[in-house]
Design a protein around this motif. Structure first.
Motif, PDB file in Angstrom:
ATOM      1  N   GLU A 104       0.869  -1.169   0.000  1.00 42.32           N
ATOM      2  CA  GLU A 104       0.000   0.000   0.000  1.00 42.32           C
ATOM      3  C   GLU A 104       0.910   1.224   0.000  1.00 42.32           C
ATOM      4  OE1 GLU A 104      -3.962   0.398   2.021  1.00 42.32           O
ATOM      5  OE2 GLU A 104      -2.712   1.609   3.351  1.00 42.32           O
ATOM      6  N   LEU A 105       0.727   2.079  -1.001  1.00 44.59           N
ATOM      7  CA  LEU A 105       1.651   3.181  -1.241  1.00 44.59           C
ATOM      8  C   LEU A 105       0.942   4.523  -1.092  1.00 44.59           C
ATOM      9  CD1 LEU A 105       3.167   1.603  -4.444  1.00 44.59           C
ATOM     10  CD2 LEU A 105       4.097   1.497  -2.139  1.00 44.59           C
ATOM     11  N   ARG A 106       1.429   5.337  -0.187  1.00 47.72           N
ATOM     12  CA  ARG A 106       0.919   6.705   0.002  1.00 47.72           C
ATOM     13  C   ARG A 106       1.865   7.660  -0.706  1.00 47.72           C
ATOM     14  NH1 ARG A 106      -3.211   6.697   3.374  1.00 47.72           N
ATOM     15  NH2 ARG A 106      -3.472   4.866   4.695  1.00 47.72           N
ATOM     16  N   SER A 107       1.292   8.703  -1.298  1.00 44.33           N
ATOM     17  CA  SER A 107       2.110   9.535  -2.174  1.00 44.33           C
ATOM     18  C   SER A 107       2.279  10.970  -1.704  1.00 44.33           C
ATOM     19  CB  SER A 107       1.485   9.580  -3.565  1.00 44.33           C
ATOM     20  OG  SER A 107       0.322  10.382  -3.501  1.00 44.33           O
ATOM     21  N   LEU A 122      -3.374   7.172  -3.032  1.00 44.40           N
ATOM     22  CA  LEU A 122      -3.149   5.940  -2.288  1.00 44.40           C
ATOM     23  C   LEU A 122      -3.315   4.793  -3.269  1.00 44.40           C
ATOM     24  CD1 LEU A 122      -2.814   4.422   0.440  1.00 44.40           C
ATOM     25  CD2 LEU A 122      -5.307   4.545   0.659  1.00 44.40           C
ATOM     26  N   ARG A 123      -2.274   3.980  -3.432  1.00 42.85           N
ATOM     27  CA  ARG A 123      -2.297   2.847  -4.356  1.00 42.85           C
ATOM     28  C   ARG A 123      -2.138   1.555  -3.573  1.00 42.85           C
ATOM     29  NH1 ARG A 123      -0.797   4.232  -9.905  1.00 42.85           N
ATOM     30  NH2 ARG A 123      -0.531   6.486 -10.018  1.00 42.85           N
ATOM     31  N   HIS A 124      -2.934   0.575  -3.931  1.00 39.19           N
ATOM     32  CA  HIS A 124      -2.801  -0.773  -3.377  1.00 39.19           C
ATOM     33  C   HIS A 124      -2.493  -1.695  -4.559  1.00 39.19           C
ATOM     34  CE1 HIS A 124      -3.441  -4.055  -0.530  1.00 39.19           C
ATOM     35  NE2 HIS A 124      -3.928  -4.705  -1.568  1.00 39.19           N
ATOM     36  N   ILE A 125      -1.402  -2.446  -4.443  1.00 45.08           N
ATOM     37  CA  ILE A 125      -0.992  -3.377  -5.495  1.00 45.08           C
ATOM     38  C   ILE A 125      -0.828  -4.745  -4.864  1.00 45.08           C
ATOM     39  CG2 ILE A 125       0.762  -3.912  -7.227  1.00 45.08           C
ATOM     40  CD1 ILE A 125       1.543  -0.901  -7.116  1.00 45.08           C
ATOM     41  N   THR A 134      -5.090  -4.021  -8.661  1.00 46.07           N
ATOM     42  CA  THR A 134      -4.720  -2.671  -8.242  1.00 46.07           C
ATOM     43  C   THR A 134      -5.961  -1.896  -7.813  1.00 46.07           C
ATOM     44  OG1 THR A 134      -4.963  -1.611 -10.407  1.00 46.07           O
ATOM     45  CG2 THR A 134      -2.839  -2.637  -9.930  1.00 46.07           C
ATOM     46  N   SER A 135      -5.766  -0.996  -6.875  1.00 51.21           N
ATOM     47  CA  SER A 135      -6.803  -0.019  -6.552  1.00 51.21           C
ATOM     48  C   SER A 135      -6.110   1.315  -6.305  1.00 51.21           C
ATOM     49  CB  SER A 135      -7.649  -0.453  -5.351  1.00 51.21           C
ATOM     50  OG  SER A 135      -6.878  -0.471  -4.187  1.00 51.21           O
ATOM     51  N   PHE A 136      -6.847   2.368  -6.575  1.00 52.47           N
ATOM     52  CA  PHE A 136      -6.273   3.715  -6.546  1.00 52.47           C
ATOM     53  C   PHE A 136      -7.312   4.667  -5.956  1.00 52.47           C
ATOM     54  CE2 PHE A 136      -5.709   7.835  -8.703  1.00 52.47           C
ATOM     55  CZ  PHE A 136      -4.382   8.108  -8.422  1.00 52.47           C
ATOM     56  N   ALA A 137      -6.897   5.426  -4.961  1.00 49.48           N
ATOM     57  CA  ALA A 137      -7.739   6.460  -4.373  1.00 49.48           C
ATOM     58  C   ALA A 137      -6.990   7.772  -4.490  1.00 49.48           C
ATOM     59  CB  ALA A 137      -8.038   6.142  -2.912  1.00 49.48           C
ATOM     60  N   MET A 138      -7.731   8.875  -4.494  1.00 46.23           N
ATOM     61  CA  MET A 138      -7.063  10.173  -4.544  1.00 46.23           C
ATOM     62  C   MET A 138      -7.870  11.219  -3.801  1.00 46.23           C
ATOM     63  SD  MET A 138      -7.506  11.482  -8.452  1.00 46.23           S
ATOM     64  CE  MET A 138      -9.119  11.685  -9.202  1.00 46.23           C
ATOM     65  N   ALA A 139      -7.155  12.246  -3.376  1.00 46.66           N
ATOM     66  CA  ALA A 139      -7.753  13.461  -2.840  1.00 46.66           C
ATOM     67  C   ALA A 139      -7.507  14.527  -3.891  1.00 46.66           C
ATOM     68  CB  ALA A 139      -7.114  13.845  -1.511  1.00 46.66           C
TER      69      ALA A 139
END
Length: 157
Positions: A104-107, A122-125, A134-139
């Motif tokens: 899980e990667l925070r950017s 926020l990426r989950h691989i 993969t999943s991807f969230a953003m603000a």
């Protein structure tokens, strides 16, 4: 070419992956897409990454490129550039599993002057059982961190 020993935990990623995805966000209509990602071993302690998406009818949608770096076998850094005017430096823990890994990667996101403002991602691989999920969230756009994209891909090479 011999794989750098630090990349062993993610060696299953090497090659090209393709599959279907779905996107949604409070400021847009939901959509489906096809995604293709390629991870290439270049003989160094990182993998080159290239990604493309297109609509089910074949119209191009998004692309990004960068590098996946594994840190001491327990951490990941994902350095990305996007033509929409953002760069991302994503970091997080790497959990090795018997048939793959998860991270899980925070950017930290940097936006060009003309880009839509993205505050964070926020990426989950996950690689498990020969499936790359993969999943991807953003603000962004005044919306707090919210789910945006999810895909499931299989190796095609």
């Amino acid at each position: 070419m011999t794989l750098h020993p630090g990349l062993e935990v993610v060696s299953g990623l090497i090659g090209t992956w393709r599959g279907d995805g779905h996107g949604e966000y409070p400021t847009i209509e939901s959509f489906d897409y096809v995604e293709e990602v390629t991870f290439t071993d270049v003989g160094k302690p990182f993998l080159h990454y290239a990604q493309m998406t297109w609509s089910p009818s074949g119209a191009p949608m998004h692309t990004e490129t960068g590098y996946l770096r594994i840190i001491n076998g327990t951490g990941v850094e994902f350095v990305l550039a996007q033509p929409t005017g953002q760069t991302e430096l994503s970091e997080g823990p790497l959990e090795s599993k018997t048939d793959g890994f998860t991270c899980e990667l925070r950017s930290q996101v940097h936006n060009s002057g003309s880009a839509k403002h993205v505050e964070a991602t926020l990426r989950h691989i996950e690689l498990a059982g020969g499936v790359l999920t993969t999943s991807f969230a953003m603000a962004a756009a005044g919306v707090p961190m919210t789910h945006h994209l999810a895909s499931q891909m299989h190796s095609i090479s």
